[in-house]
Enzyme design. Structure first.
Site, mmCIF file in Angstrom:
data_model
loop_
_atom_site.group_PDB
_atom_site.id
_atom_site.type_symbol
_atom_site.label_atom_id
_atom_site.label_comp_id
_atom_site.label_asym_id
_atom_site.label_seq_id
_atom_site.Cartn_x
_atom_site.Cartn_y
_atom_site.Cartn_z
ATOM 1 N N GLU A 176 10.104 10.110 8.667
ATOM 2 C CA GLU A 176 8.952 11.032 9.142
ATOM 3 C C GLU A 176 7.515 10.232 9.108
ATOM 4 O OE1 GLU A 176 7.044 13.514 10.731
ATOM 5 O OE2 GLU A 176 8.819 14.624 9.780
ATOM 6 N N THR A 230 0.753 -1.166 -0.069
ATOM 7 C CA THR A 230 0.091 -0.002 -0.074
ATOM 8 C C THR A 230 0.730 1.150 0.111
ATOM 9 O OG1 THR A 230 -1.867 -1.142 1.191
ATOM 10 C CG2 THR A 230 -1.803 1.196 1.243
ATOM 11 N N VAL A 231 1.615 1.245 0.885
ATOM 12 C CA VAL A 231 2.701 2.702 0.992
ATOM 13 C C VAL A 231 3.524 2.628 -0.230
ATOM 14 C CG1 VAL A 231 4.244 3.867 2.411
ATOM 15 C CG2 VAL A 231 2.436 2.471 3.571
ATOM 16 N N GLY A 240 -11.637 -2.943 6.793
ATOM 17 C CA GLY A 240 -10.415 -2.777 6.327
ATOM 18 C C GLY A 240 -9.525 -1.978 7.263
ATOM 19 N N VAL A 251 6.007 7.495 12.417
ATOM 20 C CA VAL A 251 5.540 7.968 13.832
ATOM 21 C C VAL A 251 4.039 8.045 13.521
ATOM 22 C CG1 VAL A 251 5.476 9.558 15.476
ATOM 23 C CG2 VAL A 251 7.542 8.533 14.803
ATOM 24 N N GLY A 258 2.148 8.642 10.336
ATOM 25 C CA GLY A 258 1.676 8.427 9.004
ATOM 26 C C GLY A 258 1.981 9.938 7.982
ATOM 27 N N GLU A 314 -6.506 -5.429 10.769
ATOM 28 C CA GLU A 314 -5.919 -6.411 10.248
ATOM 29 C C GLU A 314 -6.807 -7.652 10.680
ATOM 30 O OE1 GLU A 314 -3.711 -6.477 8.069
ATOM 31 O OE2 GLU A 314 -2.879 -4.402 8.134
ATOM 32 N N LYS A 360 6.086 3.686 18.427
ATOM 33 C CA LYS A 360 6.002 5.170 17.948
ATOM 34 C C LYS A 360 6.172 6.032 18.992
ATOM 35 C CE LYS A 360 2.657 4.148 14.068
ATOM 36 N NZ LYS A 360 1.169 4.524 14.134
#
Length: 425
Positions: A120, A15-16, A178, A123, A125, A181, A196
């Site tokens: 960045e 996804t990222v 969604g 922590v 998003g 998980e 985080k």
């Protein structure tokens, strides 16, 4: 292709990673040369020049100058990142677990090899928080950093309140949509927020943090009744990551740190109480800024990609122009924090009690609290159940955690059942 195009490699195209590739199409000076994936045959909605299932091709490629790691986990991420650093490559990562567990090792190695590691996205998003702490807020001496650092748990708690349903019902809803998980343990048991807050504490207090010494408690014990009673008393329940000086009067160098993750009753007057659904927020307190809060989406394809690409562009902007890229962003802290155990903290407490509906029960609760140096701010009886037990809600004044735990044990010895204990922010 521009003459001074900078070639990067991406480890992880989920996804990222996909969001990063899509976003980078807006920047002609960046070329994604190679992306490493687990399954070469999986259909994807992004195209990359080269795909490989061997991420070491990326970290060992002499043409790649920036390695982007968005695969997560520690194995093989630690070896991949350390190899990239030894090969003099700059690194951008969103890997909160890796930084919490091995950050000191990674940053020391990066300094030895004169490269930068930016994180960045690790922590909060899409919320810019690491950069501001290291730059525009650099002149502050902070006493506290606290926040809602996990969107899944914040979504669940928000929907429990709105729909007046149980944790289990809301978790299933979150999984169907969604937001959670199939195995939600990392989120609902507080691990994600723990990683985080470890990183936030590190950069806020300039100390190395031992993630194994952070107290962690998730949201699985929070009931719809807890949320309802908290609302009646002027609070919202949130999973909070907290790092603060244990003694605000102590000098910055000598201060012990109180770092923990657990549900908290947050007064509705506090800005964080209004952060709902999957949103995140980070609140900083210090001098001279006083209080400042950052809020926004804490996860998702494009919010997280925003932070990753921002880090890439910062490095790209200085590459080939200076011998030391982004010195303000480098971590040079060597001192280890002295972290206190949760039992040595002081808090206000919400205690939900199921007690026999008989004369003297309320008095017995008050006596136990008094014998343990606990002053009560309020004590409420919330009706009688069919089994002739009373629901009693106690809010304490500031008390020692050790004393409160002793009181809880003594109540249980008197057949007074404790439904839940939640600390108050």
């Amino acid at each position: 292709m521009e003459k001074n195009t900078i070639k990067i490699g991406i480890i992880g195209l989920g996804t990222v990673g996909s969001g990063v590739v899509k976003t980078l199409k807006n920047f002609k000076n960046i070329e994604v040369k190679t992306a490493a994936v687990r399954n070469l045959n999986k259909k994807r909605d992004v195209e990359v020049q080269n795909l490989t299932d061997d991420p070491f091709q990326i970290v060992n490629d002499p043409e790649i100058e920036i390695v982007v790691e968005v695969a997560g986990g520690c194995d093989p991420a630690l070896e991949l990142i350390t190899t990239a650093i030894k090969n003099k490559k700059h690194v951008v990562t969103a890997n909160k677990e890796l930084l919490a567990k091995f950050g000191a090792q990674i940053f020391d190695l990066a300094n030895e090899n004169n490269v930068s590691v930016l994180y960045e996205a690790a922590v909060a998003g899409g919320i810019p928080i690491i950069g501001p702490i290291k730059t525009t807020l650099r002149g502050n001496i902070f006493s506290k950093v606290a926040g809602i650092l996990n969107g899944t748990t914040n979504y669940i708690l928000t929907k429990m309140e709105e729909k007046n349903i149980s944790y289990q019902e809301c978790l299933k809803d979150a999984q169907d949509l969604g937001y959670a998980e199939a195995d939600p343990t990392g989120d609902v048991e507080g691990y994600d927020a723990m990683y985080k807050i470890a990183t936030l504490a590190n950069i806020t207090f300039h100390k190395r943090i031992d993630v194994n010494k952070i107290y962690r408690e998730g949201i699985t014990k929070v009931s719809a009744d807890d949320i309802k009673f908290a609302n009646e008393l002027g609070y919202k329940i949130k999973l909070i990551g907290l790092a603060q000086k244990a003694d605000e009067n102590e000098s910055d160098n000598l201060a012990k740190l109180d770092i923990r993750v657990h549900p908290m009753l947050v007064p509705t007057s506090n800005m964080i109480s209004g952060i709902n659904n999957a949103m995140n927020a980070v609140l900083l307190e210090g001098f001279p800024v006083d209080k400042v809060m950052f809020t926004g989406p804490g996860a998702g394809e494009f919010p997280t990609a925003s932070s990753v690409v921002g880090d890439i562009m910062q490095i790209a902007g200085e590459l080939h122009h200076t011998d030391t890229v982004l010195p303000l962003h480098r971590c040079t802290d060597k001192e280890h924090a002295e972290q206190i155990d949760i039992k040595h903290t002081k808090n206000k407490y919400y205690i939900s009690i199921k007690a026999p509906n008989s004369k003297g029960t309320i008095g017995a609760i008050g006596t136990v609290c008094g014998n343990n140096n606990i002053n009560l701010s309020s004590i409420l009886q919330k009706g009688i159940k069919e089994d002739n037990t009373a629901q009693v809600i106690v809010i304490t004044e500031v008390a020692n955690e050790f004393d409160v735990q002793n009181a809880i044990e003594q109540m249980r010895e008197q057949n007074i059942e404790i439904n839940n204990l939640i600390r108050v922010m």
